[in-house]
Design a protein around this motif. Structure first.
Motif, short mmCIF file in Angstrom:
data_model
loop_
_atom_site.label_atom_id
_atom_site.label_comp_id
_atom_site.label_asym_id
_atom_site.label_seq_id
_atom_site.Cartn_x
_atom_site.Cartn_y
_atom_site.Cartn_z
N THR A 115 0.78 -1.12 0.02
CA THR A 115 -0.03 0.17 0.07
C THR A 115 0.70 1.50 0.06
N GLN A 116 2.18 0.99 0.24
CA GLN A 116 2.92 2.41 0.68
C GLN A 116 3.43 2.72 -0.81
N THR A 118 1.51 3.38 -3.37
CA THR A 118 0.58 4.35 -3.72
C THR A 118 0.65 5.63 -3.29
N ALA A 157 -0.62 -9.16 3.09
CA ALA A 157 -0.85 -7.74 2.76
C ALA A 157 -0.09 -6.85 3.75
#
Ligand SMILES: C[S@@+](CC[C@H](N)C(=O)[O-])C[C@H]1O[C@@H](n2cnc3c(N)ncnc32)[C@H](O)[C@@H]1O
Length: 271
Positions: free
Chosen positions: A162-163, A165, A259
């Protein structure tokens, strides 16, 4: 010339972007052992001797491969003479006469046909992220598939989380310099991202020393594309974590990912 000007000139002369890049992001001696290990695991003990390093820049991996075994041969391909000449001067020059006979750094676009044959082809430090269109990445994968010997293995690395993005700057202190990985932008419509590497060295911050205009591919897209061009199957190797939850540079085969903010993995295409 004033003392200050002299000092600045000396600092500039000593700044070696390829040496700092190598210290910050490469561990070619460990990488080649990993490639050989997974090849042997997948090919039930058969030994690979010929490695091709696509997007080789200075050819650090090609050099380590010929050091690993006296039967090993390697070949590195890159478009740009500048990093290849650096590699010839700083890495290839340190090999023995026999090792030098077994390595070649060749100026070649990996999208052109008839790539040199190999038991293992590697595309690492995410260089294939340059290819933003599926048909272009597919053309590269087709070239790799055709070039591999029977029993060949294609290994590439990939990162995400997620980082990736977020527009963030990550800083790592090394003994004699600081390395910055700066994510300037990310477009969720296209998955295109722009990154820069900066170095602080001898009190001076050198901005945008390397820049990368990439598309962030996913593991699933890579696996599907590998199988589409003919690879029999694919395997994913996921990085483990140390006691602080950071990556430990040890990769094991997995069936399921995790995740997390930031991850690195290898994908292997099995011919
Ligand atoms: C991220 S750098 C080098 C990465 C290197 N493999 C490593 O492990 O650090 C990417 C390299 O890919 C080269 N490159 C980009 N497009 C290419 C292409 N189509 N064919 C061959 N080399 C290419 C660039 O010249 C550059 O040296």
């Amino acid at each position: 010339m004033t003392a200050t000007k002299k000092a600045v000139k000396k600092n500039k002369a000593a700044f070696d972007k390829y040496a700092l890049y190598s210290q910050a992001v490469q561990s070619p001696d460990e990488d080649v052992k990993f490639y050989r290990k997974i090849y042997k695991q997948i090919r039930k003990g058969k030994t690979p001797y010929v490695l091709r390093e696509d997007f080789c820049a200075g050819g650090a991996i090609s050099c380590e491969w010929v050091k690993l075994d006296k039967k090993n041969k390697s070949c590195g391909l890159d478009l740009d003479s500048e990093p290849m000449n650096y590699g010839r001067e700083h890495y290839v020059s340190k090999l023995s006469a026999d090792q030098k006979k077994r390595i070649a750094l060749i100026k070649k676009d990996v999208l052109t046909k008839n790539l040199p044959s190999a038991d293992i082809a590697v595309a690492v430090n995410f260089s294939y992220f340059f290819f933003k269109k599926r048909e272009i990445l597919k053309r590269y994968f087709e070239n790799v598939y055709k070039s591999l010997n029977s029993n060949g293995l294609f290994v590439l690395d990939i990162f995400g989380g997620t980082q990736c993005t977020d527009a963030i700057e990550d800083r790592t202190k090394h003994k004699n310099f600081t390395y910055y990985w700066d994510q300037k932008s990310f477009d969720p419509l296209t998955n295109e991202a722009y990154f820069e590497i900066h170095f602080r060295y001898k009190g001076v911050k050198h901005e945008g020393v390397f820049s990368y205009d990439w598309r962030m591919w996913s593991i699933q897209e890579i696996r599907e594309l590998m199988e589409e061009v003919g690879f029999q199957s694919t395997k994913v190797y996921w990085e483990g974590t140390d006691k602080n939850g950071n990556g430990n540079a040890k990769f094991t085969a997995v069936e399921k990912g995790e995740a997390c903010l930031s991850w690195i993995a290898y994908v292997a295409g099995i011919k």
